[in-house]
Motif scaffolding. Structure first.
Motif, short mmCIF file in Angstrom:
data_model
loop_
_atom_site.label_atom_id
_atom_site.label_comp_id
_atom_site.label_asym_id
_atom_site.label_seq_id
_atom_site.Cartn_x
_atom_site.Cartn_y
_atom_site.Cartn_z
N ASP A 59 32.09 42.50 45.99
CA ASP A 59 33.03 41.42 45.74
C ASP A 59 33.97 42.02 44.59
N GLU A 60 33.33 42.32 43.60
CA GLU A 60 34.06 42.68 42.28
C GLU A 60 35.02 43.88 42.46
N ASP A 101 37.46 37.28 30.69
CA ASP A 101 37.23 38.54 31.31
C ASP A 101 37.37 39.86 30.49
N ALA A 116 36.91 45.03 44.66
CA ALA A 116 38.29 44.91 44.98
C ALA A 116 39.14 44.39 44.00
N LYS A 117 38.66 43.43 43.15
CA LYS A 117 39.23 42.59 42.01
C LYS A 117 39.57 43.83 41.10
N ARG A 118 38.51 44.80 40.76
CA ARG A 118 38.63 45.64 39.48
C ARG A 118 39.37 47.04 40.07
N ASN A 119 39.47 47.46 41.18
CA ASN A 119 40.18 48.55 41.71
C ASN A 119 38.95 49.62 41.59
N TRP A 120 37.88 49.43 41.88
CA TRP A 120 36.66 50.40 41.94
C TRP A 120 36.74 51.32 43.11
N GLN A 125 31.56 46.78 34.67
CA GLN A 125 32.43 45.95 34.13
C GLN A 125 32.70 46.52 32.47
N LYS A 179 27.52 40.93 44.78
CA LYS A 179 28.45 40.68 43.73
C LYS A 179 29.39 41.92 43.38
#
Lengths: 336, 336
Positions: free
Chosen positions: A316-317, B231, A319-323, A277, A313
């Motif tokens: 899951d994250e 965020d 996908a949201k963050r485009n990693w 993050q 976790k």
């Protein structure tokens, strides 16, 4: 041949006179990529994502160009640069130490977590997590000097064998990731390890294994005490003042040791979530990557349910963050 | 011209493609030394001692040769790389902050050490020492994020003027020492700042002022806390968990951040004693240097009796350890 390539690169780095980055070869071009760029990575979207990111930040005509001094890339170690099953290797190191000291500590036969170590009870130890293992490491190595500890680590890394793979632990470092470190270095990146592992456990061997100098290795540590004994300076290891460079501790370690926000982060577990993050949310182009252990045959396959290197976790994250997710089985043609 | 030289050198360093070290020009040779080597240092035994040390460790035929990765040189900051009178500059920074926040804190008018700050009582503040100033710095900057603190430091360093010299603080950095840093870098040394000053206070400006990257700056720090707010990741400064990188803390900071014993150390006060011991007592040739403030006209003259930068025990030990003493008045033809 590969070894010579690494060696040469290391020598060039050390002499401070390595060649300029190989340039901004576009991954979209029709030209085939040279064999020397990430050869252990199969062609596909994972490899392409890496190449496109590096192209963008190194191209001074690109809107996403980043000056070399700000090209900070951080790598987790356990499960990202080397394997971590059936237990973090530093745990296995500490267990070997407990066994070799057991004769002097009869009370360990009935006292956890030492009992589990002596009985080879991996389940109990795995459940103790990185903190529990940290306690064993701390307890079994407090009181000695930094120099003594370094020598113990060096002896162990030179002689110990992995219980399943039956090879030296440094042979369980990932070839594709070492290529990636080198590729980033060749493109002007400063590469750092930011690991939950002990900084004094990693430095004696990681410098050579990954071509990352000791001062670029950030990890867990406890207090040290400076002493002059017989007119000789020494640093004595203490068991208090523990800084755990894991989870939310990783961005803290990054700020404390590096002082800049990275633009690229490489991890494999929920312990890397905050580092990912911190590195990927910000101005300009950023790159986050998760090594997903999907290859039960060549390595291990595990994620959400694992006690070691749990990936839940952060998956899951991603996908949201485009990693970018490395599918180890599919993306790597060689593991070690 | 000198500026261009520095700039060019910095660019070459950053691109990772600086030229090889200028070689092993012997200081004993009959040839005159080129102007570009330590031009602000007068000829004499101090300058010669530096050149002979660098010659020895960089000459692969010399018994004292040291591989580049082990050429670690550590520099104190206050009083070694820039001035520190009438008060550590970070103290003056914190005092400026206290003054600007005083309207919101009427209680400070009667409460020490704030009272001394508001009354410009330098004697009381000097007696509070580096720890007292550390408390003011900590108290006046806890709660904000690392990014906010960085911006405050940058604003201050760009605008504040020294109360006596009436110039920007970065203009009070020592030219001879910056030449020395560059000279060591050109000879394959890794150069680090290891200061009692706050790491987050130094990094915003020291990288450019001394050509030392942020990750090579070691200093005092307190806890940070990672947060995600709206965020967005942030690191919040806390007031506990203080690590004081001074005195016996300096070898601890060196081991923690660098992980290797330096072969050269540069300081000016008793706060550097343990760093000098740790760096200079060991196998092979070592180099210890103390900047002695002897120039009341161009800078300041002080040592054993000073509250700021007290040089007493380390001066006694210098003779025993064969450390080189810089007589600022005699050895430096230029100060700033």
């Amino acid at each position: 041949m590969k070894k010579i390539f690494y060696l040469l690169s290391a020598v060039l780095m050390i002499t401070g006179c390595r060649q300029p980055a190989p340039g901004h070869q576009s991954s979209n071009s029709d030209q085939p990529l040279p064999d020397s760029v990430l050869p252990s990575w199969n062609e596909g979207k994972t490899r392409t994502a890496i190449l496109e990111f590096v192209d963008a930040v190194t191209d001074s005509n690109d809107v996403n160009y980043v000056k070399p001094e700000d090209r900070i890339a951080v790598f987790d170690n356990d499960g990202t640069l080397w394997s971590e099953q059936p237990m973090y290797f530093q745990g296995l190191f500490a267990f070997d130490r407990i066994r070799s000291l057991a004769a002097q500590h009869p009370e360990w036969k009935t006292k956890q977590p030492y009992k589990a170590v002596l009985e080879n009870d991996m389940k109990t130890l795995a459940e103790a997590g990185i903190m529990g293992i940290g306690q064993i490491v701390g307890a079994s190595h407090a009181g000695m000097t930094s120099a003594e500890f370094k020598q113990i680590v060096l002896n162990w890394i030179d002689t110990a064998r992995h219980p399943i793979k039956k090879v030296k632990y440094t042979e369980l470092t990932y070839k594709p990731m070492k290529e990636l470190i080198l590729y980033l270095q060749q493109n002007g990146f400063k590469t750092f390890i930011v690991s939950g592992g002990g900084v004094d456990f990693m430095r004696p061997w990681a410098e050579r294994a990954y071509n990352i100098p000791s001062e670029n290795i950030v990890g867990t540590y406890a207090n040290l005490k400076f002493e002059m004994v017989n007119d000789t300076p020494a640093l004595r290891r203490e068991s208090d003042g523990l800084f755990v460079d894991d989870g939310p501790g990783k961005p803290v370690g990054i700020q404390r040791f590096i002082g800049k926000q990275p633009i690229a982060a490489f991890g494999n577990s929920d312990g890397d979530l905050q580092m990912l993050q911190y590195s990927t949310i910000g101005k300009g182009i950023r790159f986050g990557l998760i090594v997903h252990h999907t290859d039960a045959e060549r390595e291990w396959a595990y994620d959400r349910a694992s006690h070691i290197g749990k990936l839940d976790k952060a998956l899951d994250e991603a996908a949201k963050r485009n990693w970018t997710i490395v599918d180890m089985k599919k993306d790597w043609n060689t593991i070690y």
